[in-house]
Design an enzyme around this catalytic site. Structure first.
Site, PDB file in Angstrom:
ATOM      1  N   TYR A 129       0.873  -1.191   0.000  1.00 17.36           N
ATOM      2  CA  TYR A 129       0.000   0.000   0.000  1.00 17.36           C
ATOM      3  C   TYR A 129       0.901   1.230   0.000  1.00 17.36           C
ATOM      4  O   TYR A 129       1.461   1.610   1.025  1.00 17.36           O
ATOM      5  CB  TYR A 129      -0.901  -0.046   1.236  1.00 17.36           C
ATOM      6  CG  TYR A 129      -1.942   1.057   1.375  1.00 17.36           C
ATOM      7  CD1 TYR A 129      -2.063   2.097   0.470  1.00 17.36           C
ATOM      8  CD2 TYR A 129      -2.837   1.035   2.446  1.00 17.36           C
ATOM      9  CE1 TYR A 129      -3.022   3.090   0.619  1.00 17.36           C
ATOM     10  CE2 TYR A 129      -3.806   2.017   2.608  1.00 17.36           C
ATOM     11  CZ  TYR A 129      -3.879   3.052   1.695  1.00 17.36           C
ATOM     12  OH  TYR A 129      -4.826   4.031   1.858  1.00 17.36           O
ATOM     13  N   LYS A 159      -1.444  -1.050  -4.141  1.00 15.91           N
ATOM     14  CA  LYS A 159      -2.459  -0.006  -4.071  1.00 15.91           C
ATOM     15  C   LYS A 159      -1.675   1.284  -4.126  1.00 15.91           C
ATOM     16  O   LYS A 159      -0.940   1.626  -3.198  1.00 15.91           O
ATOM     17  CB  LYS A 159      -3.272  -0.106  -2.783  1.00 15.91           C
ATOM     18  CG  LYS A 159      -4.156   1.110  -2.559  1.00 15.91           C
ATOM     19  CD  LYS A 159      -5.091   0.880  -1.418  1.00 15.91           C
ATOM     20  CE  LYS A 159      -5.659   2.142  -0.801  1.00 15.91           C
ATOM     21  NZ  LYS A 159      -5.833   3.307  -1.644  1.00 15.91           N
TER      22      LYS A 159
HETATM   23  C1  LIG Z   1      -5.074  10.253   1.188  1.00 18.66           C
HETATM   24  C2  LIG Z   1      -6.302   9.399   0.982  1.00 18.66           C
HETATM   25  O1  LIG Z   1      -7.170   9.325   1.834  1.00 18.66           O
HETATM   26  N1  LIG Z   1      -6.364   8.742  -0.157  1.00 18.66           N
HETATM   27  C3  LIG Z   1      -7.476   7.932  -0.520  1.00 18.66           C
HETATM   28  C4  LIG Z   1      -7.023   6.571  -0.900  1.00 18.66           C
HETATM   29  O2  LIG Z   1      -5.960   6.115  -0.754  1.00 18.66           O
HETATM   30  C5  LIG Z   1      -8.264   8.527  -1.687  1.00 18.66           C
HETATM   31  O3  LIG Z   1      -9.364   7.707  -1.937  1.00 18.66           O
HETATM   32  C6  LIG Z   1      -8.710   9.950  -1.400  1.00 18.66           C
HETATM   33  O4  LIG Z   1      -9.476   9.967  -0.226  1.00 18.66           O
HETATM   34  C7  LIG Z   1      -9.527  10.527  -2.556  1.00 18.66           C
HETATM   35  O5  LIG Z   1      -8.794  10.482  -3.716  1.00 18.66           O
HETATM   36  C8  LIG Z   1     -10.016  11.944  -2.278  1.00 18.66           C
HETATM   37  O6  LIG Z   1      -8.938  12.842  -2.289  1.00 18.66           O
HETATM   38  C1  LIG Z   2      -9.071   5.090   0.624  1.00 22.39           C
HETATM   39  C2  LIG Z   2      -8.462   3.814   0.808  1.00 22.39           C
HETATM   40  O1  LIG Z   2      -8.173   3.183  -0.106  1.00 22.39           O
HETATM   41  C3  LIG Z   2      -8.238   3.378   2.158  1.00 22.39           C
HETATM   42  O2  LIG Z   2      -9.151   3.540   2.954  1.00 22.39           O
HETATM   43  O3  LIG Z   2      -7.150   2.896   2.482  1.00 22.39           O
END
Ligand SMILES: CC(=O)N[C@H](C=O)[C@@H](O)[C@H](O)[C@H](O)CO
Ligand SMILES: CC(=O)C(=O)O
Length: 295
Positions: A129, A159
């Site tokens: 991740y 991811k």
């Molecule tokens: C930093 C963070 O939370 N990243 C999320 C996933 O990894 C994203 O899904 C964001 O929430 C999304 O892109 C909105 O900015």
């Molecule tokens: C946003 C996302 O992928 C997480 O919750 O880790």
């Protein structure tokens, strides 16, 4: 109210059944990533993380395609314990972030850490991740991939929650045989990542914009790029609006609650809940969006 007046928040296990049905039936989402960023995995105790993992795997049985459990933590023994637990309950995959208090400074240190976790779940697909905005660990994924399968035989993919599309492109270019998956995690620019070859997406917004994002994926696959762009422009317009108001996991929970009607609850300290002003503005903005073809 001071942040310290916020009550100790407990996890709400019974709501997960309803949440699974909502994702499948209303958002057309059949894969979940548990105890990650949105789920505040790093703010939960090991016991809580195990209970949540069990509930998602149990409720997802026969309804969800994949349940990936995030088992990253700041110390190896806890990561390993969570990995063994995920394997024992039949998780479809495990994922690990880079430890971010004492940080790995190069690829070899990071892989050594990940390997020790992966070995505890030798039958379970393993995902790294990559989320440098939160971990501060900026080791390029493209570098990490070199020889990874020899070190982590269960390595399945990444991811990828970073805006560096050059790194992503180089990963995809290296993945000639297609053995690895690259799941993109910056929702506002997913379409760009798809164009460069990302295989899928994992993100917070798919909890409440999953249906529309699936329509974007369909349009991209067709291909109908103009339609795909319309979806990305509209999700981007919403995100740009809320980001200006101050948008993080606490606000995401509030949006998920008003869209789904499922009480997602407040976040745990150090996060504090979204203001009622934020909720009103975000709701008005989302309600004002006209999706293509009324979808
Ligand atoms: C930093 C963070 O939370 N990243 C999320 C996933 O990894 C994203 O899904 C964001 O929430 C999304 O892109 C909105 O900015
Ligand atoms: C946003 C996302 O992928 C997480 O919750 O880790």
């Amino acid at each position: 109210m001071l942040p310290s007046d916020v009550k100790q928040i407990k996890i709400n296990l019974p709501v997960i059944r309803q949440y699974v049905d909502y994702l499948v039936n209303e958002q057309n989402v059949k894969n979940v990533f548990v105890n990650g960023t949105t789920g505040e995995g790093l703010s939960l105790s090991i016991q809580e993380r195990k209970q949540l993992a069990e509930e998602w795997v149990c409720q997802g049985k026969d309804k969800l395609d994949h349940v990936i459990i995030h088992v990253g933590a700041l110390n190896l023994p806890e990561c390993q314990e969570l990995a063994r637990h995920a394997a024992a309950i039949g998780a479809g995959g495990i994922a690990v972030i880079a430890p971010f208090f004492f940080k790995p400074t190069n690829k070899d240190e990071l892989v050594a850490f990940l390997q020790k976790v992966a070995l505890e779940a030798p039958e379970v697909p393993f995902y790294y991740y990559h989320i440098p905005p939160l971990t501060g660990v900026k080791i390029r994924v493209e570098e990490l991939l070199d020889g990874i399968k020899a070190q982590i035989p269960t390595f399945q993919g990444v991811k990828f929650s970073d805006t560096d599309l050059l790194d992503l492109a180089q990963c995809i270019n290296k993945n000639e045989t297609g053995e690895f998956e690259f799941l993109y995690g910056v929702d506002e620019q997913l379409l760009g990542a798809l164009a460069i070859g990302a295989n899928g997406a994992v993100g917070s917004t798919y909890n409440y914009l999953g249906r529309q994002t699936n329509l974007m994926l369909q349009a991209f696959a067709k291909p109908d790029f103009a339609l795909a762009q319309q979806y990305q422009f509209l999700t981007g317009e919403f995100l740009s609006f809320v980001i200006k108001l101050g948008f993080g996991v606490a606000q995401t929970k509030a949006v998920m609650t008003f869209v789904s009607g499922i009480p997602m609850g407040p976040p745990r300290l150090p996060l504090v809940g979204a203001s009622s002003e934020f909720i009103a503005k975000a709701k008005a903005k989302l309600d004002s969006i006209v999706w293509p073809n009324g979808n």
